[in-house]
Design an enzyme around this catalytic site. Structure first.
Site, short mmCIF file in Angstrom:
data_model
loop_
_atom_site.label_atom_id
_atom_site.label_comp_id
_atom_site.label_asym_id
_atom_site.label_seq_id
_atom_site.Cartn_x
_atom_site.Cartn_y
_atom_site.Cartn_z
N HIS A 136 0.85 -1.20 0.00
CA HIS A 136 0.00 0.00 0.00
C HIS A 136 0.88 1.24 0.00
O HIS A 136 1.08 1.89 1.01
CB HIS A 136 -0.91 -0.01 1.22
CG HIS A 136 -2.01 1.00 1.17
ND1 HIS A 136 -3.24 0.79 1.74
CD2 HIS A 136 -2.08 2.23 0.62
CE1 HIS A 136 -4.01 1.84 1.55
NE2 HIS A 136 -3.31 2.74 0.87
N HIS A 138 1.73 4.98 -1.61
CA HIS A 138 1.51 6.20 -2.39
C HIS A 138 2.88 6.66 -2.85
O HIS A 138 3.71 7.08 -2.03
CB HIS A 138 0.87 7.29 -1.54
CG HIS A 138 -0.52 7.00 -1.07
ND1 HIS A 138 -1.62 7.71 -1.51
CD2 HIS A 138 -0.99 6.08 -0.19
CE1 HIS A 138 -2.71 7.24 -0.91
NE2 HIS A 138 -2.35 6.25 -0.10
N LYS A 219 -6.58 -0.14 -8.42
CA LYS A 219 -7.00 0.36 -7.11
C LYS A 219 -8.27 1.18 -7.25
O LYS A 219 -8.33 2.14 -8.00
CB LYS A 219 -5.89 1.22 -6.50
CG LYS A 219 -6.31 2.02 -5.28
CD LYS A 219 -6.62 1.12 -4.08
CE LYS A 219 -7.15 1.94 -2.90
NZ LYS A 219 -6.19 2.91 -2.39
N HIS A 221 -10.57 3.73 -5.32
CA HIS A 221 -10.44 4.67 -4.19
C HIS A 221 -11.65 5.59 -4.15
O HIS A 221 -12.07 6.13 -5.18
CB HIS A 221 -9.16 5.49 -4.32
CG HIS A 221 -8.77 6.18 -3.05
ND1 HIS A 221 -9.47 7.25 -2.55
CD2 HIS A 221 -7.76 5.94 -2.17
CE1 HIS A 221 -8.90 7.66 -1.42
NE2 HIS A 221 -7.86 6.87 -1.17
N HIS A 248 -10.59 0.90 -1.49
CA HIS A 248 -10.83 1.86 -0.41
C HIS A 248 -12.26 2.31 -0.62
O HIS A 248 -12.56 3.01 -1.57
CB HIS A 248 -9.82 3.01 -0.53
CG HIS A 248 -10.06 4.18 0.36
ND1 HIS A 248 -9.02 4.91 0.90
CD2 HIS A 248 -11.19 4.80 0.79
CE1 HIS A 248 -9.51 5.91 1.62
NE2 HIS A 248 -10.83 5.85 1.55
N HIS A 274 -6.87 -1.00 4.58
CA HIS A 274 -7.22 -0.47 5.91
C HIS A 274 -8.65 -0.87 6.30
O HIS A 274 -9.54 -0.04 6.44
CB HIS A 274 -7.03 1.05 6.01
CG HIS A 274 -7.32 1.83 4.77
ND1 HIS A 274 -8.57 1.84 4.17
CD2 HIS A 274 -6.53 2.62 4.00
CE1 HIS A 274 -8.52 2.62 3.10
NE2 HIS A 274 -7.30 3.09 2.98
N HIS A 322 -6.47 14.05 2.59
CA HIS A 322 -7.63 14.02 1.69
C HIS A 322 -8.12 15.41 1.30
O HIS A 322 -9.27 15.58 0.90
CB HIS A 322 -8.75 13.17 2.30
CG HIS A 322 -8.38 11.72 2.33
ND1 HIS A 322 -8.46 10.92 1.21
CD2 HIS A 322 -7.87 10.94 3.31
CE1 HIS A 322 -8.03 9.70 1.51
NE2 HIS A 322 -7.67 9.69 2.77
N ASP A 362 0.57 2.66 3.75
CA ASP A 362 -0.16 3.85 3.31
C ASP A 362 0.78 5.05 3.34
O ASP A 362 0.48 6.12 3.86
CB ASP A 362 -1.38 4.10 4.19
CG ASP A 362 -2.53 4.78 3.45
OD1 ASP A 362 -2.31 5.25 2.32
OD2 ASP A 362 -3.64 4.82 3.99
#
Length: 570
Positions: A136, A138, A219, A221, A248, A274, A322, A362
């Site tokens: 995971h 980024h 992925k 999201h 996610h 998560h 976010h 993450d």
């Protein structure tokens, strides 16, 4: 003539043997050696006046005729399959044997030949594990990779394009052009890497071009819209190409609730990120998906383990990651809905029960990529302190618990992402991605990181000193991390469609493209080694209390953790 020596003297000389016990760093976790594959009285050891000398432990056999390139001597292997003392042979970057090393001309029971062309890494008194797999990531900045490597992580899978706002929030590399540029950059890094494309689309065309462009996974999201239509389409395309899908889910429950998401799965295999929910997902009950046979659940490490500081730090992290505005009431409510002490406490216990199968970071997006391994063992230690020994363990050792937890960041993510034939464990036939630890520093600071058979990183003293140990000691890249040695000892994971085409030639890359496989119908929660439990999970929508098979899952936050400040004073 033979000489009898005490266990303590033997352990000091050759490392622990069968029946000896070892504490892992400053935790309460104790392992016991289950088996010793070396031969008493015939152990090999390198150094002045030691065994591995010409005509003694070193034979005249050439590498061409079977001598190993490298032997790690007398190491204590800790893996999902066992806790075993052995010599380990590496040839052409691959683990070729686990057993007894030496000179077969003068020693019995030798199944690993040491010759003039064999190098030696001393494993006496050390623990040997597989390199970690963080699934995971980024990809916000390239400097992440060095930090992960120095912690013992040798494989990274994720998405992004650098410090774009899409990457700050989501592990998705959108489109074949960006995927190609990221893969081209991977020639610079001495780890295995894989790209996850953006899975949020209601039609198959955009997803197909990303898979054929080099993505090894997709992925979904919520920041891109994880709707039932997008979920169904993404899984349909993934089934056709045999790649994994990570998800996610929808924190705000705008396009449906957890039941609607599960319905969109249609029983198909999916990796749930998560799964507790603080990192994102249907509030407050996304954790329920950990009870499903087709869901491969993982945690990200900021909630690992539950401590007195966990809740406080999460709100600020979430606002930044976010792109939320604390002055907007709706943004603040969104953030607060994700942070629940009840589900975070339950997450600790579900890991200990083997219901949550994997650990990840993450990275820089509500997670610390250099702490995947640390936080795994902190969680294991917290559960040992709070819940006592597991039923599978005894008063003497925590072997099963240790096997359960090490599987969470080694073999299980490798299985989930279709690369377990190549990496994920200390087994013959697999790439020699290995980490050597001193027991006192286990899980925190490796002694040596081996990638594809070459040492790529290690703590190193002053290069101008007369010996390698004088201060200052820093983790540094080694020869295996430079030039063509780098690209020869690590790979890029991609789809079978991309590997079968001309992608490597078109992108002009040096690293080998390795296709992922068997990640759809061929695997399920039952494939998660030591972590395949599927208890019935219920979440109270008012109190957020979690129950597994009717039993309330709750535990106190930790006040103090092992593997923490005492290891980072300098």
């Amino acid at each position: 003539m033979s000489t009898r020596i005490s266990r303590s003297v033997y352990a000091d000389m050759f490392g622990p043997t069968t029946g000896d016990r070892v504490r892992l760093a400053d935790t309460d976790l104790i392992i016991e050696v289950e088996k010793d594959l070396t031969t008493y009285g015939e152990e090999v050891k390198f150094g002045g006046g030691k065994v591995i000398r010409d005509g003694m432990g070193q034979s005249q056999v050439t590498n061409k005729d079977g001598a190993a390139d490298t032997v790690i001597t007398n190491a204590l292997i800790v893996d999902h399959w066992g806790i075993v003392k052995a010599d380990v042979a590496i040839t052409a970057g691959v683990i070729t044997a686990i057993g007894k090393a030496g000179n077969p001309d003068v020693q019995p029971n030798v199944d690993i030949i040491i010759g003039p062309g064999t190098d030696v890494i001393a494993g006496e008194g050390k623990i040997l594990t597989a390199g970690g797999f963080d699934s995971h990531i980024h990809f916000i900045c390239p400097q992440q990779i060095e930090h992960a490597l120095m912690s013992g992580v040798t494989t990274m899978l994720g998405g992004g394009t650098g410090p774009s706002h899409g990457t700050f929030a989501t592990t998705c590399t959108p489109g074949p052009w960006h995927i190609g540029r990221m893969i081209q950059s991977f020639d610079a890094f001495p780890v295995n890497l894989g790209i996850s494309g953006k899975g949020n689309a209601a039609l198959p065309g955009p997803l197909k071009e990303m898979i054929e462009g080099g993505a090894c996974a997709l992925k979904l999201h919520e920041d891109w819209g994880t709707t039932p239509a997008a979920i169904d389409n993404c899984l349909t395309v993934a089934d056709a190409y045999d790649i994994q899908v990570m998800i996610h889910t929808d924190t705000l429950n705008e396009s449906g609730f957890v039941e609607d998401t599960v319905k969109a799965f249609k029983g198909r295999t999916i990796h749930a990120f998560h799964t507790e929910g603080a990192g994102g997902g249907h509030a407050p009950d996304i954790i329920k998906v950990a009870s499903l046979e087709n869901v491969l659940p993982s945690s990200t490490n900021p909630t690992r383990p539950f401590t007195r500081n966990t809740i406080d730090e999460h709100l600020d992290m979430l606002m930044v990651c976010h792109h939320l505005d604390p002055s907007i009431a709706e943004d603040l409510a969104f953030a607060e809905s994700r942070i629940r002490k009840e589900t975070i406490a339950a997450e600790d216990i579900l890991h200990d029960l083997g219901a949550l199968s994997m650990m990840s970071s993450d990275s820089q997006a509500m997670g610390r990529l250099g702490e995947v391994i640390i936080r795994t063992w902190q969680t294991a230690d917290k559960m040992k302190k709070q819940r006592g020994a597991l039923p599978q363990d005894s008063a003497r050792n925590d072997n099963f618990r240790v096997k359960r937890y090490i599987a969470k960041y080694t073999i299980n993510p490798a299985i989930a992402h279709g690369v377990s034939k190549l990496i994920g464990s200390v087994e013959t036939g697999k790439m020699a991605d290995l980490v050597l630890w001193s027991p006192a520093f286990f899980g925190v600071k490796p002694d040596c990181i081996i990638k594809g058979g070459s040492i790529v990183a290690a703590p190193m003293g002053d290069p101008n000193a007369s010996i390698p140990t004088p201060q200052p000691v820093h983790y540094q890249p080694m020869f295996g991390a430079y030039g063509k040695a780098l690209t020869a000892s690590s790979v890029v994971f991609t789809s079978q469609a991309a590997a079968a085409g001309n992608l490597a030639r078109d992108l002009g890359i040096a690293k080998k493209l390795v296709p992922v496989s068997n990640v759809r119908g061929g695997i399920s929660k039952k494939s998660m080694i030591h972590n395949d439990a599927t208890p019935k999970l219920e979440v109270d929508p008012e109190t957020y209390e979690v129950r597994a098979d009717g039993e309330l899952l709750t535990c106190a936050p930790a006040e103090v953790l092992p593997l923490a400040q005492r290891y980072f004073m300098f």
